[in-house]
Design an enzyme around this catalytic site. Structure first.
Site, mmCIF file in Angstrom:
data_model
loop_
_atom_site.group_PDB
_atom_site.id
_atom_site.type_symbol
_atom_site.label_atom_id
_atom_site.label_comp_id
_atom_site.label_asym_id
_atom_site.label_seq_id
_atom_site.Cartn_x
_atom_site.Cartn_y
_atom_site.Cartn_z
ATOM 1 N N HIS A 72 35.437 26.094 38.721
ATOM 2 C CA HIS A 72 34.174 25.686 38.100
ATOM 3 C C HIS A 72 34.277 24.243 37.632
ATOM 4 C CE1 HIS A 72 32.134 29.787 37.094
ATOM 5 N NE2 HIS A 72 32.514 29.697 38.354
ATOM 6 N N PRO A 292 37.393 34.072 20.879
ATOM 7 C CA PRO A 292 37.288 33.902 22.338
ATOM 8 C C PRO A 292 36.382 32.757 22.788
ATOM 9 C CG PRO A 292 36.084 35.846 21.628
ATOM 10 C CD PRO A 292 36.799 35.334 20.418
ATOM 11 N N LYS A 296 40.593 30.206 24.865
ATOM 12 C CA LYS A 296 41.870 29.505 24.745
ATOM 13 C C LYS A 296 43.085 30.428 24.607
ATOM 14 C CE LYS A 296 40.410 25.403 25.203
ATOM 15 N NZ LYS A 296 40.477 25.056 26.621
ATOM 16 N N TYR A 385 37.860 21.674 26.773
ATOM 17 C CA TYR A 385 37.566 22.935 27.462
ATOM 18 C C TYR A 385 38.477 23.121 28.682
ATOM 19 C CZ TYR A 385 34.882 26.968 29.012
ATOM 20 O OH TYR A 385 34.513 28.241 29.379
HETATM 21 C C1 PHB Z 1 35.179 35.997 29.847
HETATM 22 O O1 PHB Z 1 35.534 37.117 29.466
HETATM 23 O O2 PHB Z 1 34.871 35.788 31.015
HETATM 24 C C2 PHB Z 1 35.101 34.878 28.861
HETATM 25 C C3 PHB Z 1 35.440 35.087 27.532
HETATM 26 C C4 PHB Z 1 35.361 34.036 26.653
HETATM 27 C C5 PHB Z 1 34.953 32.792 27.093
HETATM 28 C C6 PHB Z 1 34.643 32.580 28.413
HETATM 29 C C7 PHB Z 1 34.713 33.630 29.315
HETATM 30 O O3 PHB Z 1 34.860 31.756 26.213
#
Ligand code: PHB
Ligand code: APR
Length: 430
Positions: A72, A292, A296, A385
């Site tokens: 991505h 989440p 990270k 990020y």
């Molecule tokens: C995911 O579970 O795909 C996920 C979780 C937290 C994020 C991004 C993706 O910040």
């Protein structure tokens, strides 16, 4: 049982560490409390920083990830009825890879099996002994019996509820915590993702996230009360609430369907310092937890074990404990930056139900508006990020992973780890 490095915990941190050590010619044994089936079925986040993918490739774990994962080049932030795309490729020439942690864990275990690394399943570490002496050991319970694993070093990779962190003396450890007054209700559904890239949405009713695993598997989250019961949420209720929080142009592409998993995750930031005491070294969730937002957790576990493997390789290569002595400080420097970023994203994107006042809301809106109007702010977002660079003490600069202890090395002429006071020949392990 005896080994060079006893690894407590077979999650991503412990498994990857054992592979990095194996690559450096260092023996380890991994003790994992749960069954293999349990470890391989856990559903976690799925965004890999470029440093994580480079590290996985460096231990020959890239094939399936590169074939099945999705690169991505950007991510979307939706707020105030508009969508801001942060273009990683343009801003920092980096990307992230969407590849579920569940798949990463499969690849790690397959590689460990392949390379003959011992994983002792259903073995629960109960104590770490003599960590300040030269001969530490881990006591563990398996099949109702108590056993002992003797070693040179203990890697505590046993997650937030493990024994390793508890084994550090209370008066030595400082902990830092922020508990957020909400959780995430997440579902998996066998539907096509709403968009090619992730959407993080800020809405007066609360945060929402649209993520994915692959072309027919989507992962969605909505902010919910921390004590929400997922069984109180029907699928229809979830989809309605998600749609309310997303911009209209996204909702137009939302395909709903039955959830195949539904769970609530509490949000917390936590750091324990230091990450080392004597011959016990902590890595991953055993030492720190991040909310989440920004994904990270796994990525920090990976950078910790890259640092740790590098430090341990230095011990076995040269007898120097400089790397091990510096491990905690170096790892924590990167950890705190990720803790900051995930706290910042969380604060900016969520609604704080208890303390939310007009001032906080305006500040969050100002943060988003600043991001929208400033390339510098977007670069900072993109840099964090996609993952800050690794910084290893030995190089004194941003690392090339090849310097990070991944090269296959001869095990001949190794010296055993001293405690900083001297060296002695290594004892054969077996
Ligand atoms: C995911 O579970 O795909 C996920 C979780 C937290 C994020 C991004 C993706 O910040
Ligand atoms: N003895 C042996 N194993 C243990 C013990 C113990 N006493 N206590 C816990 N474990 C095991 C757990 O069963 C788990 O498999 O340690 C492992 C820790 O794995 P994770 O919790 O996945 O932590 P870590 O490897 O640091 O990975 C961090 O995973 O938890 C997610 O969000 C987190 O993505 C982040 C990443």
């Amino acid at each position: 049982m005896r080994t060079q490095v006893a690894v407590i915990g077979g999650g991503p941190a412990g498994s990857l560490l054992s592979l990095l050590l194996h690559r450096a010619g260092i023996d380890s044994v991994v003790l994992e409390r749960r069954s293999r089936a349990y470890v391989l079925s856990r559903i976690r986040a799925g965004v890999l920083e470029h440093g994580t993918t480079d590290t996985l490739r460096s231990v020959r774990l890239g094939d399936r990830m590169d074939a099945e994962g999705f690169g991505h080049d950007g991510v979307n932030l939706a707020f105030g009825g508009r969508t801001l795309r942060i273009d990683f490729a343009d801003l920092v020439d980096k990307r992230v890879t969407i590849y579920g942690q569940t798949e990463v864990q499969h690849d790690l275990y397959d590689a460990m099996d392949d390379r003959g690394i011992t994983i002792v399943d259903e073995a629960e570490a109960t104590a770490v002994e003599d960590m300040t002496g030269e001969r530490p050991s881990v006591v563990f319970a398996r099949d109702g019996r108590t056993e002992r694993l003797e070693c040179d070093w203990v890697a505590g990779c046993d997650g937030q509820y493990g024994v390793s962190r508890q084994a550090l003396p209370d008066d030595l450890v400082a902990t830092f915590e922020r508990v957020y007054p909400f959780g995430w209700l997440g579902i998996l559904s066998e539907t096509p993702p709403i968009d090619d890239e992730l959407i993080y949405a800020h809405h007066p009713r609360g945060f929402a996230l649209c993520s994915m695993r692959h072309k027919m598997l989507s992962r969605y989250y909505i902010q919910c009360p921390a004590d929400a019961d997922p069984t109180d949420w029907s699928d229809d209720h979830f989809w309605d609430e998600l749609a309310t929080r997303l911009p209209d142009e996204a909702v137009a592409h939302l395909q709903t369907g039955p959830s195949i998993e539904k769970s609530v995750t509490p949000l917390r930031s936590f750091v324990a310092e230091p990450m080392r005491h004597g011959r016990l070294l902590l890595a991953g969730d055993a030492a720190h937890i991040v909310p989440p937002t920004g994904a990270k957790g796994l990525n920090l576990a990976v950078s910790d074990v890259v640092y740790l493997a590098s430090a341990l390789r230095e011990v076995y290569d040269s007898g120097s404990t400089d790397g091990v002595d510096a491990y905690s400080d170096h790892a924590l420097r990167r950890v705190w930056k990720a803790v900051r970023f995930s706290w910042w994203m969380t604060t900016m994107l969520h609604r704080f139900p208890d303390t939310d006042d007009a001032f906080d809301r305006r500040i969050a809106e100002a943060e988003l508006s600043y991001l929208e109007g400033s390339r510098a702010a977007q670069r900072s977002f993109a840099e964090n990020y996609t993952g800050l660079p690794y910084h290893l003490p030995s190089s004194g600069r941003c690392s090339d992973l090849r310097q990070a202890g991944h090269g296959a090395r001869s095990t001949a002429h190794r010296t055993a780890p001293g405690s900083g006071t001297g060296q002695r020949p290594v004892r054969p392990t077996g």
